[in-house]
Design an enzyme around this catalytic site. Structure first.
Site, PDB file in Angstrom:
ATOM      1  N   HIS A 266     -30.322   0.495 -32.105  1.00  0.00           N
ATOM      2  CA  HIS A 266     -31.304  -0.541 -32.437  1.00  0.00           C
ATOM      3  C   HIS A 266     -30.743  -1.473 -33.510  1.00  0.00           C
ATOM      4  O   HIS A 266     -29.767  -1.157 -34.166  1.00  0.00           O
ATOM      5  CB  HIS A 266     -32.643   0.063 -32.876  1.00  0.00           C
ATOM      6  CG  HIS A 266     -32.638   0.641 -34.251  1.00  0.00           C
ATOM      7  ND1 HIS A 266     -32.323   1.946 -34.516  1.00  0.00           N
ATOM      8  CD2 HIS A 266     -32.891   0.065 -35.457  1.00  0.00           C
ATOM      9  CE1 HIS A 266     -32.402   2.164 -35.820  1.00  0.00           C
ATOM     10  NE2 HIS A 266     -32.734   1.034 -36.420  1.00  0.00           N
TER      11      HIS A 266
ATOM     12  N   ALA B  11     -10.000   5.871 -33.298  1.00  0.00           N
ATOM     13  CA  ALA B  11     -10.737   6.078 -34.545  1.00  0.00           C
ATOM     14  C   ALA B  11     -10.982   4.752 -35.250  1.00  0.00           C
ATOM     15  O   ALA B  11     -10.132   3.864 -35.247  1.00  0.00           O
ATOM     16  CB  ALA B  11      -9.956   7.022 -35.452  1.00  0.00           C
TER      17      ALA B  11
ATOM     18  N   LYS C  71      -4.975  -0.529 -23.019  1.00  0.00           N
ATOM     19  CA  LYS C  71      -4.173  -0.056 -21.886  1.00  0.00           C
ATOM     20  C   LYS C  71      -5.059   0.744 -20.959  1.00  0.00           C
ATOM     21  O   LYS C  71      -6.195   1.078 -21.293  1.00  0.00           O
ATOM     22  CB  LYS C  71      -2.979   0.765 -22.352  1.00  0.00           C
ATOM     23  CG  LYS C  71      -3.338   2.038 -23.116  1.00  0.00           C
ATOM     24  CD  LYS C  71      -2.126   2.892 -23.435  1.00  0.00           C
ATOM     25  CE  LYS C  71      -1.636   2.620 -24.835  1.00  0.00           C
ATOM     26  NZ  LYS C  71      -0.534   3.500 -25.229  1.00  0.00           N
TER      27      LYS C  71
END
Length: 148
Positions: free
Chosen positions: A47, A105, A128
């Protein structure tokens, strides 16, 4: 997994969530997470309350900081099967992450990520295809098995 299901997540089989944060609101946020996923230290934000600062029509009553006083934009997050999402990533409202996907990450995922791809960055972009990723790690494994 019960903790995440209580927060509105549908979670498939053999899926692991480690130290994740799922957004919550008085109207309920929704998350659809497939099977065979690993999601670590990720924030799923289904949200967005920021429009209430600029659209007075979204303020239901004052004071606007009380629960339920604002109508936030909400859109479910969907994550396919066989997905790895790296630590510190943030997935924004309405994003669909395809199946057979790796998200690096620290990525901020603002748009859909297609099946069979590797994405990373801020904003996350496809870098990729998953076959190139697998080939690369297979070569590393053959050369340096002690690293695994």
């Amino acid at each position: 997994m019960a903790k995440y299901r209580a927060q509105g997540a549908e979670i498939g089989e053999n899926t692991l969530l480690i130290e994740c944060k799922l957004s919550g609101s008085s109207k309920g946020d929704k998350f659809h997470i497939g099977s065979n996923c690993t999601i670590t230290g990720v924030t799923l934000l289904a949200h967005d309350a920021s429009p209430t600062l600029f659209l007075p029509e979204l303020v239901n009553y004052k004071p606007s900081y009380l629960p339920g006083s604002r109508s936030s934009y909400r859109n479910p997050i969907t994550i396919g099967n066989n997905v790895f999402i790296g630590w510190g990533s943030i997935i924004l409202p309405g994003v669909n992450v395809g199946s057979n996907v790796v998200i690096g990450a620290g990525s901020i995922v603002t748009k859909d990520i297609p099946d069979n791809s590797v994405a990373a960055g801020n904003p996350a972009k496809v870098l990729k295809d998953i076959e190139s990723y697998k080939t690369n790690y297979y070569e590393i494994y053959k050369k340096y098995p002690e690293r695994f």
